[in-house]
Design a protein around this motif. Structure first.
Motif, short mmCIF file in Angstrom:
data_model
loop_
_atom_site.label_atom_id
_atom_site.label_comp_id
_atom_site.label_asym_id
_atom_site.label_seq_id
_atom_site.Cartn_x
_atom_site.Cartn_y
_atom_site.Cartn_z
N LEU A 5 -8.06 6.15 -1.02
CA LEU A 5 -7.71 5.40 -0.32
C LEU A 5 -6.90 3.92 -1.19
N ILE A 6 -5.76 4.63 0.44
CA ILE A 6 -4.01 3.09 -0.66
C ILE A 6 -4.23 1.87 0.09
N LEU A 7 -4.65 0.84 0.18
CA LEU A 7 -4.15 -0.33 0.69
C LEU A 7 -2.94 -0.78 0.14
N VAL A 8 -2.05 -1.11 1.03
CA VAL A 8 -0.74 -1.11 0.68
C VAL A 8 0.12 -2.75 1.48
N GLY A 30 -2.43 9.49 -2.29
CA GLY A 30 -3.44 9.60 -0.95
C GLY A 30 -3.04 9.00 0.60
N GLU A 31 -4.70 8.77 0.94
CA GLU A 31 -4.04 7.86 1.84
C GLU A 31 -4.04 6.90 2.07
N VAL A 32 -2.83 6.30 2.78
CA VAL A 32 -1.68 5.26 2.47
C VAL A 32 -2.30 4.35 4.15
N VAL A 33 -3.18 2.84 4.00
CA VAL A 33 -2.78 1.80 4.89
C VAL A 33 -2.03 1.04 4.57
N GLY A 64 3.73 8.52 9.55
CA GLY A 64 2.22 9.17 9.07
C GLY A 64 1.33 8.37 8.74
N VAL A 65 1.85 7.09 8.03
CA VAL A 65 0.71 6.02 8.04
C VAL A 65 0.13 5.11 8.90
N GLU A 66 -0.72 5.19 9.08
CA GLU A 66 -1.66 3.95 9.96
C GLU A 66 -0.89 2.78 8.84
#
Ligand code: MN
Length: 258
Positions: A5-8, A30-33, A64-66
């Motif tokens: 899980l990657i926070l940007v 990974g999953e990016v938020v 595709g990114v929250e």
């Protein structure tokens, strides 16, 4: 193993091209938020908002990114990401940037980009602040992308021994002009500043900060040297500003009521 899980986040605002480039690299891992400021927040350092309400708005900015835009500072974004948006989830990596402009040397002190990353590191999350040495809105982030991928892969696969923060700066230039990556220390440079004075329409004075970056530290193990010589600089950084040598040398000041 589940996807990391990657926070940007960033400090130039959620619509800046630099954060778009970073999201494009991060989604390969990974999953990016994204939780990022709704307005430019450069130079805000580690500021937090305590006397005003904070707003979070879900937005569709990256396919595709929250993503959420936040009314606060970069550090507010990281705090809200941890305690609200990603509450009860473990963030594996925080990426902040890519900043439009250098955060090498002393700039780390003022930088919203690096403070956001540092805030995540304070929470025990490995984090990387990334900056390109080009202030322009049209800056070209493409040449740095393959190198950013390498650094992200390293961060996901390795433990950082002491702190949890990397300050990464990317020289401006073409694909072939980037020579590689150098792990280094921050150069001992400073800003020599001046205020331009002007008059507003009511004839009241106003002041505008201007400055010149002065580096007299020409050692080859510094970030400024690396960048001037075509390398991406990676400075492992820490929030602990204690001068440990002084703690020893100032022992004479220790006193106790007798
Ligand atoms: Mn900025």
């Amino acid at each position: 193993m589940s996807k990391p899980l990657i926070l940007v986040t960033n400090d130039d605002g959620i619509v800046a091209p630099g954060i778009r480039a970073l999201v494009e690299v991060a989604i390969q891992f990974g999953e990016v938020v994204v939780v990022a400021p709704d307005s430019p927040q450069s130079g805000k350092g580690h500021a937090i908002t305590i006397h005003d309400p904070l707003r979070l708005k879900h937005v569709r900015v990256f396919p595709g990114v929250e993503a959420w835009e936040c009314s606060g500072t970069p550090v507010d974004c990281v705090k809200l990401a941890k305690h609200v948006v990603l509450k009860d989830r473990k963030i594996d990596l925080c990426l902040s940037g890519i900043n439009h402009g250098s955060n090498a040397s002393i700039n780390i002190i003022y930088s919203g980009t690096l403070s956001a990353a540092m805030e995540a590191s304070l929470e025990g999350v490995k984090s990387i602040g990334l900056s390109l040495l080009d202030y322009s809105f049209e800056a070209d982030f493409e040449p740095g992308k393959p190198w950013i991928s390498r650094i992200i892969r390293y961060a996901l696969n390795n433990n950082f021994p002491h702190g949890k923060l990397l300050n990464v700066n990317i020289p401006k230039g073409s694909v072939s002009s980037i020579k590689g990556i150098r792990v280094c220390r921050q150069a001992n440079a400073r800003w020599v500043e001046e205020f331009m004075e002007g008059r507003d329409p009511n004839n009241q004075p106003y002041y505008w900060l201007t400055g010149k970056f002065i580096n007299e530290d020409h050692a080859t193990d510094t970030d400024v040297w690396a960048l001037e010589n075509g390398y991406i600089s990676v400075v492992p950084s820490m929030h602990d500003l204690t001068d440990y040598a002084a703690v020893e040398s100032m022992r004479d000041l220790n006193q106790r009521l007798t």
